[in-house]
Scaffold this motif. Structure first.
Motif, PDB file in Angstrom:
ATOM      1  N   LYS A  28      38.067  50.119  49.120  1.00  0.00           N
ATOM      2  CA  LYS A  28      38.305  51.102  48.063  1.00  0.00           C
ATOM      3  C   LYS A  28      37.731  52.457  48.449  1.00  0.00           C
ATOM      4  O   LYS A  28      38.335  53.506  48.170  1.00  0.00           O
ATOM      5  CB  LYS A  28      37.676  50.614  46.757  1.00  0.00           C
ATOM      6  CG  LYS A  28      38.355  49.399  46.130  1.00  0.00           C
ATOM      7  CD  LYS A  28      39.728  49.742  45.576  1.00  0.00           C
ATOM      8  CE  LYS A  28      40.296  48.581  44.768  1.00  0.00           C
ATOM      9  NZ  LYS A  28      41.636  48.894  44.203  1.00  0.00           N
ATOM     10  N   ILE A  31      40.164  53.952  51.035  1.00  0.00           N
ATOM     11  CA  ILE A  31      41.413  54.386  50.411  1.00  0.00           C
ATOM     12  C   ILE A  31      41.188  55.673  49.612  1.00  0.00           C
ATOM     13  O   ILE A  31      42.001  56.611  49.677  1.00  0.00           O
ATOM     14  CB  ILE A  31      41.972  53.265  49.514  1.00  0.00           C
ATOM     15  CG1 ILE A  31      42.467  52.096  50.369  1.00  0.00           C
ATOM     16  CG2 ILE A  31      43.110  53.792  48.635  1.00  0.00           C
ATOM     17  CD1 ILE A  31      42.885  50.877  49.574  1.00  0.00           C
ATOM     18  N   ASN A  34      41.175  58.517  51.933  1.00  0.00           N
ATOM     19  CA  ASN A  34      42.365  58.653  52.778  1.00  0.00           C
ATOM     20  C   ASN A  34      42.075  58.327  54.240  1.00  0.00           C
ATOM     21  O   ASN A  34      42.465  59.055  55.153  1.00  0.00           O
ATOM     22  CB  ASN A  34      42.937  60.074  52.663  1.00  0.00           C
ATOM     23  CG  ASN A  34      44.355  60.156  53.195  1.00  0.00           C
ATOM     24  OD1 ASN A  34      45.120  59.196  53.137  1.00  0.00           O
ATOM     25  ND2 ASN A  34      44.727  61.316  53.733  1.00  0.00           N
ATOM     26  N   ASP A  36      42.484  55.512  57.285  1.00  0.00           N
ATOM     27  CA  ASP A  36      43.281  54.361  57.701  1.00  0.00           C
ATOM     28  C   ASP A  36      42.359  53.240  58.170  1.00  0.00           C
ATOM     29  O   ASP A  36      41.368  53.481  58.872  1.00  0.00           O
ATOM     30  CB  ASP A  36      44.227  54.763  58.828  1.00  0.00           C
ATOM     31  CG  ASP A  36      45.213  53.660  59.145  1.00  0.00           C
ATOM     32  OD1 ASP A  36      45.585  52.905  58.223  1.00  0.00           O
ATOM     33  OD2 ASP A  36      45.614  53.548  60.323  1.00  0.00           O
ATOM     34  N   LEU A  53      44.973  45.787  47.204  1.00  0.00           N
ATOM     35  CA  LEU A  53      44.861  46.970  48.050  1.00  0.00           C
ATOM     36  C   LEU A  53      46.198  47.508  48.553  1.00  0.00           C
ATOM     37  O   LEU A  53      46.318  48.702  48.832  1.00  0.00           O
ATOM     38  CB  LEU A  53      43.980  46.650  49.272  1.00  0.00           C
ATOM     39  CG  LEU A  53      42.541  46.240  48.982  1.00  0.00           C
ATOM     40  CD1 LEU A  53      41.877  45.718  50.240  1.00  0.00           C
ATOM     41  CD2 LEU A  53      41.756  47.413  48.417  1.00  0.00           C
ATOM     42  N   TYR A  57      47.334  47.553  54.309  1.00  0.00           N
ATOM     43  CA  TYR A  57      45.932  47.526  54.733  1.00  0.00           C
ATOM     44  C   TYR A  57      45.443  46.139  55.150  1.00  0.00           C
ATOM     45  O   TYR A  57      44.345  46.021  55.704  1.00  0.00           O
ATOM     46  CB  TYR A  57      45.038  48.009  53.590  1.00  0.00           C
ATOM     47  CG  TYR A  57      45.252  49.442  53.203  1.00  0.00           C
ATOM     48  CD1 TYR A  57      44.928  50.479  54.073  1.00  0.00           C
ATOM     49  CD2 TYR A  57      45.783  49.778  51.959  1.00  0.00           C
ATOM     50  CE1 TYR A  57      45.131  51.808  53.723  1.00  0.00           C
ATOM     51  CE2 TYR A  57      45.984  51.102  51.590  1.00  0.00           C
ATOM     52  CZ  TYR A  57      45.652  52.110  52.478  1.00  0.00           C
ATOM     53  OH  TYR A  57      45.845  53.419  52.125  1.00  0.00           O
TER      54      TYR A  57
END
Length: 267
Positions: A28, A31, A34, A36, A53, A57
């Motif tokens: 989390k 994400i 941003n 990867d 998710l 991912y």
């Protein structure tokens, strides 16, 4: 307002997780910022993590419920990251990233720790793992931006062509550091770049804690502490602190070999 463009990570980022699809904290965090990454989970939980998710991912491991702790999943990161010089392996309970300078700490974007840690590690030919100290472990008195030749914690950058691998059911991170240091290669633990995490034993359910320790206080308190002493008797001793056994290693006493800087001078 001018927004500073952050340097992206050079090496792939992996998270190891089990039983925490309801609270995948590190995922989390990435994400939200941003970043990867791939989170490696056992096949029986693949759909749960995808629902939490997003499929992009999540990677399903080729095994499940081995009863060996996290080290098989950690070793799978080496396979996934072939073609890169290094890869990141994060625990799944990290909530924040911090910077430390001149006794002051501030929360930051994860790439403000990850990218400079990569660049610094790549300066040296004999660093096989590096990573972040815990925010709770540093104080205003902490002066050194990094220390060498010690254990590295839950956010680890690993060199892919090193001849050592994760291998223990308990204390696998300490064992990997000892494999490296015993053979006179180096580790780096950053104080300038920090992570904050939720305690796995006290505050979070899931993970390998359930698989390894459930209904077995003896294993939790005794076997884990003594596992290192059994294979590293020259370095590790079992001591009793706070009414329970712990492993103890005098890192500074045993490991004094220096970093070897790469000479990039073309002249």
């Amino acid at each position: 307002m001018c927004i500073l463009e952050l340097k992206k990570n050079k090496y792939p980022i992996y998270i190891i997780s089990k039983g925490r699809y309801k609270k995948p904290l590190t995922a989390k965090c990435f994400i939200k910022n941003n970043i990867d990454f791939k989170i490696l989970v056992e096949p029986q939980e693949y759909r749960d993590y995808c629902n939490a998710l997003g499929e992009e991912y999540v990677v399903a491991l080729p095994f499940s419920n081995l009863g060996l702790g996290s080290y098989p999943a950690r070793n799978h990161c080496f396979e996934l990251s072939k073609g890169y010089e290094r890869h990141w392996c994060f625990d799944d309970n990290i909530t924040e990233f911090w910077r430390l300078s001149k006794g002051k700490r501030w929360m930051c974007h994860p790439l403000e720790c990850i990218s400079p840690a990569e660049d610094f590690t790549d300066r040296y030919s004999n660093v096989f793992i590096s990573g972040f100290n815990y925010e709770s472990f540093v104080t205003k008195a902490t002066k050194k931006p990094f220390v060498i030749n010690t254990k590295v914690y839950s956010g680890i950058l690993l060199k892919n062509n090193m001849p050592f691998r994760w291998r223990l059911k308990y204390n696998e991170d300490v064992d990997l550091a000892l494999q490296i240091l015993h053979n006179e290669f180096c580790t780096i633990q950053f104080n300038a770049f920090l992570i904050d995490k939720v305690s796995t034993i006290v505050k979070m359910e899931g993970g390998n804690q359930d698989e390894l320790y459930k209904n077995n206080a003896y294993e939790k308190k005794i076997l884990k502490a003594k596992s290192l002493e059994k294979i590293w008797p020259q370095y590790a001793k079992t001591v009793y602190r706070f009414n329970r056994p712990h492993h103890h290693i005098s890192w500074k006493k045993h490991f004094k070999h220096p970093l070897i800087k790469i000479n990039n001078d073309k002249n």
